[in-house]
Design a protein around this motif. Structure first.
Motif, PDB file in Angstrom:
ATOM      1  N   LYS A  30       0.841  -1.209   0.000  1.00 42.76           N
ATOM      2  CA  LYS A  30       0.000   0.000   0.000  1.00 42.76           C
ATOM      3  C   LYS A  30       0.877   1.260   0.000  1.00 42.76           C
ATOM      4  N   ASP A  55      -6.630   3.742  -0.246  1.00 42.98           N
ATOM      5  CA  ASP A  55      -7.244   2.525   0.319  1.00 42.98           C
ATOM      6  C   ASP A  55      -8.195   1.880  -0.678  1.00 42.98           C
ATOM      7  N   LYS A  56      -8.973   2.718  -1.367  1.00 48.17           N
ATOM      8  CA  LYS A  56      -9.935   2.184  -2.343  1.00 48.17           C
ATOM      9  C   LYS A  56      -9.204   1.549  -3.528  1.00 48.17           C
ATOM     10  N   LYS A  59      -7.860  -1.747  -2.466  1.00 48.07           N
ATOM     11  CA  LYS A  59      -8.911  -2.766  -2.338  1.00 48.07           C
ATOM     12  C   LYS A  59      -9.206  -3.393  -3.708  1.00 48.07           C
ATOM     13  N   ASP A  60      -9.196  -2.547  -4.742  1.00 49.91           N
ATOM     14  CA  ASP A  60      -9.443  -3.052  -6.100  1.00 49.91           C
ATOM     15  C   ASP A  60      -8.292  -3.916  -6.617  1.00 49.91           C
ATOM     16  N   ASP A  62      -5.611  -5.393  -4.857  1.00 50.13           N
ATOM     17  CA  ASP A  62      -5.044  -6.445  -4.014  1.00 50.13           C
ATOM     18  C   ASP A  62      -5.918  -7.692  -4.115  1.00 50.13           C
ATOM     19  N   GLN A  63      -5.698  -8.425  -5.208  1.00 47.59           N
ATOM     20  CA  GLN A  63      -6.600  -9.542  -5.519  1.00 47.59           C
ATOM     21  C   GLN A  63      -6.491 -10.689  -4.520  1.00 47.59           C
ATOM     22  N   ARG A  65      -5.924 -10.219  -1.322  1.00 50.60           N
ATOM     23  CA  ARG A  65      -6.271  -9.685   0.005  1.00 50.60           C
ATOM     24  C   ARG A  65      -5.149  -9.909   1.027  1.00 50.60           C
TER      25      ARG A  65
END
Lengths: 100, 100
Positions: A30, A55-56, A59-60, A62-63, A65
């Protein structure tokens, strides 16, 4: 010696940009994404009012997670930005493009 | 005046390359794809032994099956080439990258 085309230079720039921020570890965190966005997309980031923009984006991208973005995730970011730029270009500077 | 980053220049190059070949009609035909591939990816095309390379590329990109490639289809081509280049780079010049 073969002289690369502008397209080859552009693609090389995008590829090496990933490795510039991913470094030896081979993925983006990040923090890497935030530093990269601030540096390479300064104007875009300057216009973002939402403090959660990075952050958004993470989130998209970081497949898995797991807080890591690999090359394909990085490329999804480039795709999103480029398609948005093209939509703007087509909408404001060209006649409306064809849809399927 | 804002000086664009190398990444912004690269993305602009990729975007305008599409419109250079799509022209006013706003999409790429098979002939446009062939001319573009020959000119912008000369080395890649030179190494293709298969005379149906462009037909195969078109089949992948022509999502509407109407002989037209739109910007998203074009970008799929760029994505495929870039991911292949990156795989080569990671495999031959860097320690193996992380997978999910």
């Amino acid at each position: 010696m073969v002289v690369p085309s502008q397209m080859e230079i552009a693609m090389e720039t995008i590829m090496f940009n990933y490795h510039k921020y991913a470094g030896d570890k081979g993925f983006l965190t990040k923090d890497d994404v935030k530093i990269m966005m601030d540096k390479e997309y300064h104007e875009f980031m300057k216009n973002q009012k939402d403090p959660l923009t990075v952050d958004k984006i993470m989130k998209d991208l970081d497949q898995c997670r797991d807080g890591r973005v690999d090359f394909q995730g990085y490329f999804s970011l480039i795709a999103g930005l480029l398609i948005a730029c093209n939509d703007y270009y087509v909408h404001h500077m060209k006649p409306k493009g064809r849809k399927c």
